[in-house]
Design a protein around this motif. Structure first.
Motif, PDB file in Angstrom:
ATOM      1  N   PRO A  17       0.821  -1.225   0.000  1.00  0.00           N
ATOM      2  CA  PRO A  17       0.000   0.000   0.000  1.00  0.00           C
ATOM      3  C   PRO A  17       0.849   1.266   0.000  1.00  0.00           C
ATOM      4  N   THR A  18       0.332   2.278  -0.660  1.00  0.00           N
ATOM      5  CA  THR A  18       0.987   3.583  -0.651  1.00  0.00           C
ATOM      6  C   THR A  18       0.725   4.257   0.696  1.00  0.00           C
ATOM      7  N   GLU A  19       1.377   5.388   0.921  1.00  0.00           N
ATOM      8  CA  GLU A  19       1.143   6.123   2.166  1.00  0.00           C
ATOM      9  C   GLU A  19      -0.310   6.567   2.273  1.00  0.00           C
ATOM     10  N   ARG A  20      -0.895   6.966   1.147  1.00  0.00           N
ATOM     11  CA  ARG A  20      -2.306   7.370   1.162  1.00  0.00           C
ATOM     12  C   ARG A  20      -3.189   6.183   1.517  1.00  0.00           C
ATOM     13  N   GLU A  21      -2.913   5.022   0.906  1.00  0.00           N
ATOM     14  CA  GLU A  21      -3.725   3.847   1.162  1.00  0.00           C
ATOM     15  C   GLU A  21      -3.590   3.379   2.614  1.00  0.00           C
ATOM     16  N   LYS A  22      -2.418   3.583   3.193  1.00  0.00           N
ATOM     17  CA  LYS A  22      -2.233   3.210   4.594  1.00  0.00           C
ATOM     18  C   LYS A  22      -3.132   4.022   5.524  1.00  0.00           C
ATOM     19  N   SER A  23      -3.513   5.226   5.092  1.00  0.00           N
ATOM     20  CA  SER A  23      -4.356   6.083   5.920  1.00  0.00           C
ATOM     21  C   SER A  23      -5.840   5.774   5.750  1.00  0.00           C
ATOM     22  N   GLN A  24      -6.181   4.914   4.760  1.00  0.00           N
ATOM     23  CA  GLN A  24      -7.582   4.591   4.503  1.00  0.00           C
ATOM     24  C   GLN A  24      -8.065   3.468   5.423  1.00  0.00           C
ATOM     25  N   MET A  25      -9.361   3.245   5.420  1.00  0.00           N
ATOM     26  CA  MET A  25      -9.899   2.035   6.017  1.00  0.00           C
ATOM     27  C   MET A  25      -9.205   0.843   5.367  1.00  0.00           C
ATOM     28  N   TYR A  26      -8.821  -0.150   6.145  1.00  0.00           N
ATOM     29  CA  TYR A  26      -7.927  -1.191   5.629  1.00  0.00           C
ATOM     30  C   TYR A  26      -8.419  -1.830   4.332  1.00  0.00           C
ATOM     31  N   VAL A  27      -9.682  -2.253   4.285  1.00  0.00           N
ATOM     32  CA  VAL A  27     -10.162  -2.993   3.120  1.00  0.00           C
ATOM     33  C   VAL A  27     -10.517  -2.090   1.943  1.00  0.00           C
ATOM     34  N   GLN A  28     -10.365  -0.782   2.105  1.00  0.00           N
ATOM     35  CA  GLN A  28     -10.858   0.151   1.096  1.00  0.00           C
ATOM     36  C   GLN A  28     -10.235  -0.078  -0.276  1.00  0.00           C
ATOM     37  N   ARG A  29      -8.947  -0.320  -0.317  1.00  0.00           N
ATOM     38  CA  ARG A  29      -8.293  -0.464  -1.629  1.00  0.00           C
ATOM     39  C   ARG A  29      -8.669  -1.776  -2.312  1.00  0.00           C
ATOM     40  N   TYR A  30      -9.135  -2.737  -1.544  1.00  0.00           N
ATOM     41  CA  TYR A  30      -9.589  -3.993  -2.141  1.00  0.00           C
ATOM     42  C   TYR A  30     -11.010  -3.878  -2.684  1.00  0.00           C
ATOM     43  N   LEU A  31     -11.846  -3.115  -1.988  1.00  0.00           N
ATOM     44  CA  LEU A  31     -13.243  -2.987  -2.401  1.00  0.00           C
ATOM     45  C   LEU A  31     -13.367  -2.413  -3.809  1.00  0.00           C
ATOM     46  N   ALA A  32     -12.433  -1.555  -4.184  1.00  0.00           N
ATOM     47  CA  ALA A  32     -12.482  -0.936  -5.512  1.00  0.00           C
ATOM     48  C   ALA A  32     -12.329  -1.959  -6.631  1.00  0.00           C
ATOM     49  N   HIS A  33     -11.815  -3.142  -6.315  1.00  0.00           N
ATOM     50  CA  HIS A  33     -11.567  -4.161  -7.334  1.00  0.00           C
ATOM     51  C   HIS A  33     -12.609  -5.273  -7.342  1.00  0.00           C
ATOM     52  N   LEU A  34     -13.617  -5.184  -6.493  1.00  0.00           N
ATOM     53  CA  LEU A  34     -14.649  -6.214  -6.478  1.00  0.00           C
ATOM     54  C   LEU A  34     -15.395  -6.232  -7.812  1.00  0.00           C
ATOM     55  N   PRO A  35     -15.937  -7.381  -8.191  1.00  0.00           N
ATOM     56  CA  PRO A  35     -16.536  -7.493  -9.522  1.00  0.00           C
ATOM     57  C   PRO A  35     -17.842  -6.710  -9.664  1.00  0.00           C
ATOM     58  N   ALA A  36     -18.034  -6.159 -10.850  1.00  0.00           N
ATOM     59  CA  ALA A  36     -19.327  -5.619 -11.266  1.00  0.00           C
ATOM     60  C   ALA A  36     -20.019  -6.698 -12.086  1.00  0.00           C
ATOM     61  N   ALA A  37     -21.179  -6.397 -12.619  1.00  0.00           N
ATOM     62  CA  ALA A  37     -21.918  -7.374 -13.411  1.00  0.00           C
ATOM     63  C   ALA A  37     -21.073  -7.875 -14.576  1.00  0.00           C
ATOM     64  N   SER A  38     -21.144  -9.176 -14.832  1.00  0.00           N
ATOM     65  CA  SER A  38     -20.444  -9.837 -15.945  1.00  0.00           C
ATOM     66  C   SER A  38     -18.936  -9.923 -15.747  1.00  0.00           C
ATOM     67  N   GLU A  39     -18.500  -9.932 -14.498  1.00  0.00           N
ATOM     68  CA  GLU A  39     -17.065 -10.003 -14.215  1.00  0.00           C
ATOM     69  C   GLU A  39     -16.746 -11.114 -13.224  1.00  0.00           C
ATOM     70  N   ILE A  40     -15.568 -11.712 -13.416  1.00  0.00           N
ATOM     71  CA  ILE A  40     -14.989 -12.656 -12.462  1.00  0.00           C
ATOM     72  C   ILE A  40     -13.648 -12.069 -12.030  1.00  0.00           C
ATOM     73  N   VAL A  41     -13.503 -11.774 -10.758  1.00  0.00           N
ATOM     74  CA  VAL A  41     -12.271 -11.179 -10.243  1.00  0.00           C
ATOM     75  C   VAL A  41     -11.557 -12.213  -9.382  1.00  0.00           C
ATOM     76  N   ILE A  42     -10.281 -12.421  -9.684  1.00  0.00           N
ATOM     77  CA  ILE A  42      -9.451 -13.372  -8.947  1.00  0.00           C
ATOM     78  C   ILE A  42      -8.396 -12.591  -8.176  1.00  0.00           C
ATOM     79  N   PHE A  43      -8.377 -12.752  -6.868  1.00  0.00           N
ATOM     80  CA  PHE A  43      -7.382 -12.089  -6.031  1.00  0.00           C
ATOM     81  C   PHE A  43      -6.215 -13.031  -5.759  1.00  0.00           C
ATOM     82  N   ASP A  44      -5.036 -12.632  -6.234  1.00  0.00           N
ATOM     83  CA  ASP A  44      -3.790 -13.325  -5.902  1.00  0.00           C
ATOM     84  C   ASP A  44      -3.264 -12.671  -4.630  1.00  0.00           C
TER      85      ASP A  44
END
Length: 279
Positions: free
Chosen positions: A91-118
């Protein structure tokens, strides 16, 4: 449920108690079974597009457990527009100041998407905790909130699957040692990998508590023995397809159309632009 819960070449040598067979899986058999599963993954992809479904798949495990190989096996024959792989850097310094899961939530799938987290938001329960990048208070706050967040994900229509790849100590050692002198693999071995290698039991304790506190009815953990990479890949894909209620998308018969007429067009000579043909 998906149509892949039937027996396959991948489980042909399992013992009666479900443990891995000792017979080596032949490359020919592995490639044939993987090709069959790739067809099913394409059917899954078309179903996700047609029905506008949202699927999130999380892969966790120790360094060298085989997450990258599994993800490659899943994605090598499907569209990256539908199957998206997320492997976030530190995480960047900005991301460290966010709610912990915030940067992950932005990558959750929208309709017609499959998202794989490595690796995923579970970094907090694993590497961050073991390596001292967060406090125990941070970890406890994560445990209190993550099951609620995953419940909200599932309630929003996301199909959430969480896999832990379990590699043995000896096999992890063999795999990490193979990265030291292989020029194709040196990028896989970081200073962090070397530091975390010595923390086997700390990771085991962290894994155990993570399972205890985040294995829920709506987002259970699935463990995969991954010492045998080929079997692990086939087993995961088969299980994944069996947990998703997809069906076959009807497809009309396709024939290539006739090409247009040249109408005087002559191909130019581009031999001067050709790269050296060394092979």
């Amino acid at each position: 449920m998906g149509k892949n819960e039937k027996s396959s070449a991948s489980d042909a040598t399992l013992s009666q108690d479900g443990s891995p067979g000792t017979e080596k899986l032949r490359r020919k058999d592995y490639e044939a079974e993987l090709a069959r599963l790739h067809v099913e993954l394409v059917q899954l992809q078309e179903w996700v597009r047609r029905e506008k479904k949202k699927i999130c798949i999380v892969f966790e495990g120790r360094d060298g457990a085989g997450k990258g190989g599994v993800i490659k096996a899943i994605t090598e024959r499907v569209s990256p527009r539908t199957f998206q792989v997320v492997a976030l850097p530190a995480p960047t310094e900005r991301e460290k100041s966010q709610m912990y899961v915030q940067r992950y939530l932005a990558h959750l799938p929208a309709a017609s998407e499959i998202v794989i987290f490595d690796r995923s938001w579970y970094n907090r329960a694993g590497v961050e905790r073991v390596m001292g990048f967060c406090t125990e208070k941070d970890v406890e706050a994560f445990f209190r909130g993550v099951t609620l967040i995953e419940r909200a994900m599932v309630d929003s229509g996301i199909i959430l699957l969480k896999y832990w790849l379990e590699v043995s100590r000896d096999e992890q050692t063999r795999r990490l040692e193979s990265r030291i002198n292989d020029g194709r693999k040196t990028w896989k071995l970081s200073e962090m990998d070397l530091k975390s290698y010595s923390c086997w039991h700390a990771y085991s304790r962290a894994r155990d508590e993570m399972f205890q506190k985040t294995d829920t009815g709506w987002a259970p953990w699935y463990m995969v023995r991954s010492d045998d990479k080929k079997r692990a890949r086939l087993n995961i894909i088969t299980h994944m397809l069996g947990r998703i209620p997809y069906d076959k998308t009807p497809r009309r018969k396709v024939e290539l159309p006739k090409r247009d007429k040249a109408n005087g067009y002559v191909e130019p000579d581009y031999t001067s632009k050709l790269i050296p043909e060394l092979f």
